[in-house]
Design a protein around this motif. Structure first.
Motif, mmCIF file in Angstrom:
data_model
loop_
_atom_site.group_PDB
_atom_site.id
_atom_site.type_symbol
_atom_site.label_atom_id
_atom_site.label_comp_id
_atom_site.label_asym_id
_atom_site.label_seq_id
_atom_site.Cartn_x
_atom_site.Cartn_y
_atom_site.Cartn_z
ATOM 1 N N GLN A 78 9.903 -4.546 -10.504
ATOM 2 C CA GLN A 78 10.952 -5.167 -11.326
ATOM 3 C C GLN A 78 11.086 -4.483 -12.683
ATOM 4 O O GLN A 78 12.183 -4.383 -13.225
ATOM 5 N N ILE A 79 9.977 -3.994 -13.206
ATOM 6 C CA ILE A 79 10.052 -3.241 -14.462
ATOM 7 C C ILE A 79 10.767 -1.904 -14.224
ATOM 8 O O ILE A 79 11.646 -1.502 -14.980
ATOM 9 N N LEU A 80 10.403 -1.259 -13.135
ATOM 10 C CA LEU A 80 10.968 0.069 -12.855
ATOM 11 C C LEU A 80 12.466 0.022 -12.621
ATOM 12 O O LEU A 80 13.187 0.908 -13.057
ATOM 13 N N ILE A 81 12.931 -0.981 -11.884
ATOM 14 C CA ILE A 81 14.361 -0.987 -11.567
ATOM 15 C C ILE A 81 15.129 -2.014 -12.391
ATOM 16 O O ILE A 81 16.332 -2.198 -12.179
ATOM 17 N N GLN A 82 14.434 -2.671 -13.338
ATOM 18 C CA GLN A 82 15.098 -3.589 -14.269
ATOM 19 C C GLN A 82 15.918 -4.644 -13.547
ATOM 20 O O GLN A 82 17.065 -4.897 -13.893
ATOM 21 N N ASP A 83 15.313 -5.218 -12.504
ATOM 22 C CA ASP A 83 16.012 -6.262 -11.762
ATOM 23 C C ASP A 83 14.973 -7.258 -11.263
ATOM 24 O O ASP A 83 14.172 -6.937 -10.372
ATOM 25 N N THR A 133 0.809 -1.208 0.000
ATOM 26 C CA THR A 133 0.000 0.000 0.000
ATOM 27 C C THR A 133 0.841 1.256 0.000
ATOM 28 O O THR A 133 1.884 1.299 0.655
ATOM 29 N N THR A 134 0.363 2.247 -0.709
ATOM 30 C CA THR A 134 0.874 3.595 -0.510
ATOM 31 C C THR A 134 -0.279 4.424 0.014
ATOM 32 O O THR A 134 -1.402 4.302 -0.451
ATOM 33 N N PHE A 135 0.035 5.231 0.982
ATOM 34 C CA PHE A 135 -0.970 5.987 1.712
ATOM 35 C C PHE A 135 -0.562 7.457 1.631
ATOM 36 O O PHE A 135 0.551 7.815 2.019
ATOM 37 N N HIS A 149 0.706 15.406 1.770
ATOM 38 C CA HIS A 149 1.709 15.235 2.816
ATOM 39 C C HIS A 149 2.761 14.247 2.295
ATOM 40 O O HIS A 149 2.675 13.765 1.168
ATOM 41 N N VAL A 150 3.731 13.931 3.148
ATOM 42 C CA VAL A 150 4.759 12.976 2.732
ATOM 43 C C VAL A 150 4.096 11.598 2.576
ATOM 44 O O VAL A 150 3.403 11.143 3.478
ATOM 45 N N PRO A 151 4.268 10.941 1.436
ATOM 46 C CA PRO A 151 3.616 9.636 1.259
ATOM 47 C C PRO A 151 4.320 8.544 2.078
ATOM 48 O O PRO A 151 5.490 8.665 2.411
ATOM 49 N N ASN A 152 3.568 7.502 2.397
ATOM 50 C CA ASN A 152 4.094 6.357 3.125
ATOM 51 C C ASN A 152 3.762 5.091 2.369
ATOM 52 O O ASN A 152 2.690 4.998 1.776
ATOM 53 N N ALA A 153 4.646 4.123 2.418
ATOM 54 C CA ALA A 153 4.346 2.831 1.802
ATOM 55 C C ALA A 153 4.641 1.729 2.805
ATOM 56 O O ALA A 153 5.551 1.859 3.628
ATOM 57 N N ALA A 204 13.803 -2.064 -3.761
ATOM 58 C CA ALA A 204 12.447 -2.450 -4.132
ATOM 59 C C ALA A 204 11.427 -1.615 -3.360
ATOM 60 O O ALA A 204 10.452 -1.112 -3.930
ATOM 61 N N HIS A 205 11.658 -1.450 -2.071
ATOM 62 C CA HIS A 205 10.733 -0.664 -1.252
ATOM 63 C C HIS A 205 10.707 0.789 -1.696
ATOM 64 O O HIS A 205 9.652 1.422 -1.751
ATOM 65 N N SER A 206 11.872 1.292 -1.999
ATOM 66 C CA SER A 206 11.973 2.678 -2.426
ATOM 67 C C SER A 206 11.270 2.880 -3.779
ATOM 68 O O SER A 206 10.574 3.879 -3.992
ATOM 69 N N ALA A 207 11.425 1.907 -4.694
ATOM 70 C CA ALA A 207 10.765 2.003 -6.003
ATOM 71 C C ALA A 207 9.245 1.934 -5.840
ATOM 72 O O ALA A 207 8.501 2.655 -6.503
ATOM 73 N N PHE A 208 8.776 1.074 -4.926
ATOM 74 C CA PHE A 208 7.336 0.969 -4.713
ATOM 75 C C PHE A 208 6.777 2.261 -4.114
ATOM 76 O O PHE A 208 5.718 2.748 -4.516
ATOM 77 N N LEU A 209 7.505 2.822 -3.175
ATOM 78 C CA LEU A 209 7.076 4.094 -2.584
ATOM 79 C C LEU A 209 6.996 5.177 -3.662
ATOM 80 O O LEU A 209 6.034 5.944 -3.723
ATOM 81 N N GLU A 210 8.005 5.219 -4.524
ATOM 82 C CA GLU A 210 8.032 6.239 -5.562
ATOM 83 C C GLU A 210 6.879 6.042 -6.554
ATOM 84 O O GLU A 210 6.212 6.998 -6.958
ATOM 85 N N LEU A 211 6.642 4.798 -6.922
ATOM 86 C CA LEU A 211 5.519 4.497 -7.800
ATOM 87 C C LEU A 211 4.201 4.961 -7.158
ATOM 88 O O LEU A 211 3.403 5.669 -7.786
ATOM 89 N N GLY A 212 4.001 4.572 -5.905
ATOM 90 C CA GLY A 212 2.776 4.952 -5.196
ATOM 91 C C GLY A 212 2.657 6.460 -5.047
ATOM 92 O O GLY A 212 1.563 7.028 -5.132
ATOM 93 N N ASN A 213 3.782 7.092 -4.824
ATOM 94 C CA ASN A 213 3.822 8.545 -4.697
ATOM 95 C C ASN A 213 3.333 9.211 -5.990
ATOM 96 O O ASN A 213 2.499 10.120 -5.964
#
Lengths: 163, 207
Positions: free
Chosen positions: B93-98, B66-68, B141-145, B111-120
């Protein structure tokens, strides 16, 4: 009281159960699961508390289980109706996590506030807290066993523990 | 349920349109970001108890990524982006090509950082469309994942509502895509705080 062996307690709900039933609630985040039990009668109750104090409520008619103060009182009342004596009651608590690092308003540190409010209330009434699993950043599901009086706690990352 | 939920069909239709515009923009962002077609369903608007709302996400114990995003300004509320963790991994995996990266592994910070950025990006584009459509100022506000139990996550969005009601209004949009290794199905939820509804209807010229 319900005869199903597993008594599920929803958000802001309070229920009691007797041996051989189990009491459970799922997906506790900042909410606190408060179990109060009586070993002499093998009865217990569980409240899924969302907020620390009923003075926060802007409505007059609300689910009493939502708040630490009204929820604790109601849970104790239900157990007294089952024949428990207040001096035989003990408590276990779980939950009160901070799910997200940055939140604002009433959400700010709400998990910790919930825990403190429940602990204060139990202290005032004189019910001992036998064990607790609180805080952190993860959700919990809990199940109280009325034969062993153990509280089973499940999290996504840390697996299962008993308190 | 109180005056808060004394809604007529026109109100529900307007909230659907609000969800349509927000989620439409977010879905377009998702499609652009991953360069694949993504379909979106017609939003649903429901007045639900807290337990019912958690059921919408798959049940209180269902593990979800989840991103909130909280927002404030002319009114306050929350936008959620919900997807199962293995489906979130396909995006990551698509975003970071790994292909070795997974958000189910607590140590894989990338992976966590990429998911947060995607959700953001997605929740931000939802919010931006909302504020453009309603011509209001809404500040993210600052997003959270996080990856955790749906019940534990969703109740965070209910705290403000819970002081005034035992029910909440949720605007849900489902998006899908068949252009991945495994079919993707995710959710956007808009959960306005109670004071928001009057302002939304007011901006749209409905009492």
């Amino acid at each position: 009281m319900n005869n199903c062996s597993q008594v599920k307690v929803g958000i802001a709900d309070i229920k009691t159960a007797k041996q051989p039933q189990m009491l459970m609630t799922s997906g506790l985040g900042s909410c606190v699961g408060l179990v109060i039990y009586d070993e002499t009668l093998s009865v217990a109750g569980l409240a899924h508390i969302m907020l620390p104090d009923s003075s926060l409520s802007r409505q007059n008619d609300f689910k009493v289980g939502k708040f630490a103060d009204t929820g604790t009182d109601e849970l104790i009342n239900l157990l007294l109706k089952e024949g428990s004596k207040i001096t035989n009651l003990k408590a276990k608590i779980a939950g009160g996590a901070q799910m997200f690092k940055t939140t604002s308003g009433n959400k700010l540190n709400i998990g910790n506030k919930n825990v403190l409010a429940v602990e204060e209330k139990l202290n005032q009434i004189g019910i001992p807290i036998v064990s607790k699993d609180i805080g952190g950043h993860n959700g919990r599901s809990i199940e109280f066993n009325l034969e062993t009086f153990k509280l089973k706690i499940r999290t996504v990352y840390q697996g299962v523990s008993f308190i | 349920m109180g005056d808060l939920f004394n809604l007529k069909n026109i109100h529900l239709d307007l909230l659907k349109e609000v969800g349509n515009i927000g989620a439409g923009n977010a879905t377009t962002s998702l499609s652009n970001l991953l360069s694949v077609p993504v379909q979106m369903s017609v939003p649903t608007v429901k007045v639900v108890s807290f337990d019912e709302m958690v059921e919408l996400t798959g049940g209180p114990e269902e593990v979800m990524a989840t991103t909130f995003l909280e927002f404030s300004g002319d009114f306050t509320g929350n936008v959620f982006f919900f997807i199962s963790p293995d489906q979130a991994d396909q995006f990551v995996q698509i975003l970071i090509q790994d292909e070795q990266q997974s958000i189910l592994n607590d140590d894989q910070k990338l992976a966590h950082s990429a998911f947060l950025e995607l959700g953001n990006i997605l929740t931000g584009s939802y919010l931006r469309a909302l504020s453009d459509f309603l011509q209001v100022n809404l500040y993210a506000h600052v997003p959270n994942a996080t990856v955790d139990m749906a019940g534990a996550i969703m109740t965070q969005g209910l705290i403000e509502t819970s002081v005034v009601s035992d029910y909440s209004i949720i605007i849900e949009t489902v998006f899908q895509s068949e252009h991945f290794k495994q079919d993707i199905k995710g959710h956007f939820f808009l959960l306005p705080d109670p004071g928001a509804f009057e302002k939304i209807f007011d901006r749209l010229g409905v009492k």
